[in-house]
Design a protein around this motif. Sequence first.
Motif, mmCIF file in Angstrom:
data_model
loop_
_atom_site.group_PDB
_atom_site.id
_atom_site.type_symbol
_atom_site.label_atom_id
_atom_site.label_comp_id
_atom_site.label_asym_id
_atom_site.label_seq_id
_atom_site.Cartn_x
_atom_site.Cartn_y
_atom_site.Cartn_z
ATOM 1 N N PRO A 176 -59.596 75.078 -21.477
ATOM 2 C CA PRO A 176 -59.777 74.464 -20.154
ATOM 3 C C PRO A 176 -61.147 74.788 -19.563
ATOM 4 O O PRO A 176 -61.795 75.762 -19.953
ATOM 5 C CB PRO A 176 -58.667 75.106 -19.315
ATOM 6 C CG PRO A 176 -57.708 75.705 -20.275
ATOM 7 C CD PRO A 176 -58.478 75.989 -21.526
ATOM 8 N N ALA A 177 -61.575 73.990 -18.606
ATOM 9 C CA ALA A 177 -62.893 74.161 -17.992
ATOM 10 C C ALA A 177 -63.026 75.504 -17.296
ATOM 11 O O ALA A 177 -64.087 76.130 -17.325
ATOM 12 C CB ALA A 177 -63.160 73.030 -17.009
ATOM 13 N N TRP A 178 -61.935 75.975 -16.688
ATOM 14 C CA TRP A 178 -62.019 77.255 -15.971
ATOM 15 C C TRP A 178 -62.258 78.411 -16.932
ATOM 16 O O TRP A 178 -62.921 79.389 -16.581
ATOM 17 C CB TRP A 178 -60.780 77.505 -15.112
ATOM 18 C CG TRP A 178 -59.529 77.796 -15.878
ATOM 19 C CD1 TRP A 178 -58.590 76.920 -16.290
ATOM 20 C CD2 TRP A 178 -59.089 79.083 -16.319
ATOM 21 N NE1 TRP A 178 -57.595 77.550 -16.975
ATOM 22 C CE2 TRP A 178 -57.864 78.895 -16.999
ATOM 23 C CE3 TRP A 178 -59.595 80.371 -16.209
ATOM 24 C CZ2 TRP A 178 -57.159 79.944 -17.567
ATOM 25 C CZ3 TRP A 178 -58.893 81.411 -16.774
ATOM 26 C CH2 TRP A 178 -57.677 81.195 -17.447
ATOM 27 N N VAL A 179 -61.760 78.304 -18.158
ATOM 28 C CA VAL A 179 -61.973 79.356 -19.153
ATOM 29 C C VAL A 179 -63.441 79.363 -19.574
ATOM 30 O O VAL A 179 -64.063 80.422 -19.690
ATOM 31 C CB VAL A 179 -61.044 79.161 -20.366
ATOM 32 C CG1 VAL A 179 -61.372 80.146 -21.472
ATOM 33 C CG2 VAL A 179 -59.589 79.287 -19.957
ATOM 34 N N THR A 180 -64.019 78.186 -19.765
ATOM 35 C CA THR A 180 -65.429 78.081 -20.126
ATOM 36 C C THR A 180 -66.311 78.675 -19.034
ATOM 37 O O THR A 180 -67.241 79.441 -19.312
ATOM 38 C CB THR A 180 -65.805 76.607 -20.363
ATOM 39 O OG1 THR A 180 -64.927 76.060 -21.347
ATOM 40 C CG2 THR A 180 -67.230 76.469 -20.835
ATOM 41 N N LYS A 181 -66.016 78.348 -17.769
ATOM 42 C CA LYS A 181 -66.795 78.888 -16.650
ATOM 43 C C LYS A 181 -66.619 80.402 -16.544
ATOM 44 O O LYS A 181 -67.571 81.138 -16.309
ATOM 45 C CB LYS A 181 -66.376 78.215 -15.349
ATOM 46 C CG LYS A 181 -67.185 78.669 -14.163
ATOM 47 C CD LYS A 181 -66.865 77.845 -12.939
ATOM 48 C CE LYS A 181 -67.551 78.443 -11.746
ATOM 49 N NZ LYS A 181 -68.713 77.750 -11.313
#
Length: 85
Positions: free
Chosen positions: A31-36
């Motif tokens: 997910p995008a939050w994990v990447t950020k």
Amino acid sequence: MSKPHTTTRTIRAAVALAMLSLCAAVSAAEPAWVTKSNANAKLVLNVMAKYAPESASGLGVDGYDEQITDLSRDHFAQTIKIPVP
């Protein structure tokens, strides 16, 4: 009653299916939050490694092994040779 080799094949097939399912779940896009979050953590870890390179490897940061503090006898040689006025 089933034959032993049939039961073994069934168990092997079930294990193979479970392993394939696990591989598919692991390879799914994060997910995008994990990447950020990973990018933010990398920034913090690099700053920590800059000021404490001795612990960088333990934190999983590469490239700071050459920057460790050398506390050998030669390190203090110039300090000892300075004459005191």
